[in-house]
Design an enzyme around this catalytic site. Structure first.
Site, mmCIF file in Angstrom:
data_model
loop_
_atom_site.group_PDB
_atom_site.id
_atom_site.type_symbol
_atom_site.label_atom_id
_atom_site.label_comp_id
_atom_site.label_asym_id
_atom_site.label_seq_id
_atom_site.Cartn_x
_atom_site.Cartn_y
_atom_site.Cartn_z
ATOM 1 N N CYS A 194 0.381 -1.356 0.023
ATOM 2 C CA CYS A 194 -0.003 0.145 -0.425
ATOM 3 C C CYS A 194 0.707 1.383 -0.124
ATOM 4 C CB CYS A 194 -1.131 0.123 0.977
ATOM 5 S SG CYS A 194 -1.969 1.774 1.583
ATOM 6 N N CYS A 220 -0.402 3.604 2.224
ATOM 7 C CA CYS A 220 -0.199 3.603 4.171
ATOM 8 C C CYS A 220 1.134 3.803 3.902
ATOM 9 C CB CYS A 220 -0.432 1.942 3.917
ATOM 10 S SG CYS A 220 -1.755 1.501 3.424
ATOM 11 N N ASP A 221 2.151 3.137 3.533
ATOM 12 C CA ASP A 221 3.490 3.422 3.592
ATOM 13 C C ASP A 221 4.335 4.409 3.240
ATOM 14 O OD1 ASP A 221 3.196 1.134 6.085
ATOM 15 O OD2 ASP A 221 2.303 0.063 3.732
#
Length: 308
Positions: A137, A140-141
């Site tokens: 992701c 997300c990261d």
């Protein structure tokens, strides 16, 4: 201590675009509707940086679109519970039972909208470096790798779109593509090719990752010459497909050989009063718009089923 039994008209399992749309239509029809979600509300859409092919919005952030859907479902009367985990499901023509950590639900109809998870990269060190340089992701990261060199693995729209997003953060993005072509949309590929800090390595495949505790290099193999070499990267982001989340239903619902739920065009499964929508069901195209269409159809069919 025995759990309280609650009766509902409809339970929707999953709060992605398909599930939220089903909730919107069901609530508008006056059904007592509960949406159960164990992960993030909005599903994979919330994790998408921008969406440019949803009617009515030339461009909208995935998180914003997910929030609008959630707010609309709640405003119309649908209840969303994202904290009560499903423990057991029993689905038959005669009775539907969904047991969570807190309650036992007995709905008249069920719509399965559990979606799909990213397929893990098939490399030996995937588990060892998960969260330490192996990710799925970008939203997300990706921020953890600002001004670093990272790699994206995949050949569809997801890989292309996430590469564009990650290029805004990283010093350089290397797309490792095992073939000499992409399966994504031409417009998105053109955007990738016009992004200065994205490099495409055609005919290369990821073999493994390595590093001292965290990823600092990727081992890749040329699919035409079998040459193997290492490239310096701080992370690899995998976008090689998805696997449906159907473990809860495999004992009662018919699945295909890849685990996707089989339905007809009315979203009906082999169990009366049970429907499947979105990425979890077998179909050719998996887009936000097709998920929304699935949710619409299932909710309307469920309302007809319940009214009978």
């Amino acid at each position: 201590m025995s759990k309280q039994i609650k009766e509902k008209d409809l339970i929707v399992i999953g709060a992605g675009p398909a599930g939220l749309t089903a909730g919107i239509y069901a609530a508008r029809a006056g059904l007592d509707t509960l949406i159960l979600e164990k992960d993030v509300i909005g599903g994979q859409v919330r994790l998408s940086y921008t969406i440019e092919n949803y009617p009515g919005f030339e461009k909208i952030m995935g998180s914003e679109l997910a929030e609008k859907m959630e707010q609309q479902a709640v405003a119309l009367g649908a209840e969303i519970d994202e904290f009560d985990m499903i423990e057991k499901v029993s689905l038959t023509n005669e009775e539907k039972i969904i047991e969570t950590g807190d309650y036992i639900y007995k709905p008249k109809a069920v719509i399965i909208a559990t979606g799909a998870n990213p397929i893990k990269l098939p490399i030996p060190n995937e588990a060892a470096y998960l969260g330490k340089g192996v990710h799925y992701c970008g939203v997300c990261d990706g921020a953890s790798y600002k001004d670093e060199v990272i790699a994206v693995i995949g050949g569809g729209n997801a890989a292309l779109e996430e590469s564009i997003f990650l290029a805004k953060l990283a010093k350089k993005v290397i797309i490792i593509r095992r073939y000499d072509y992409f399966k994504g949309e031409v417009k998105i590929l053109e955007a990738v090719e016009n992004t200065p800090n994205i490099e495409i390595m055609y005919n290369w495949d990821l073999v493994d990752v390595a590093g001292e505790g965290f990823v600092d290099r990727a081992i890749i193999r040329n699919t035409k010459t079998d040459e193997v070499k290492e490239i310096e990267v701080k992370a690899v982001f995998g976008y090689i497909g998805t696997a449906p989340k159907t473990d809860l239903f495999k004992e009662s619902i018919n699945l295909n050989d890849r685990g996707y739920i089989l339905t007809n065009e009315s979203m009906e499964t082999n169990i009366k009063g049970v429907y499947a929508v979105g990425d979890v069901r077998e179909k050719e195209f998996r887009q936000v718009t097709t998920a929304v269409a699935d949710g619409t159809i299932a909710a309307l069919k469920a309302e007809h089923y319940i009214s009978k």
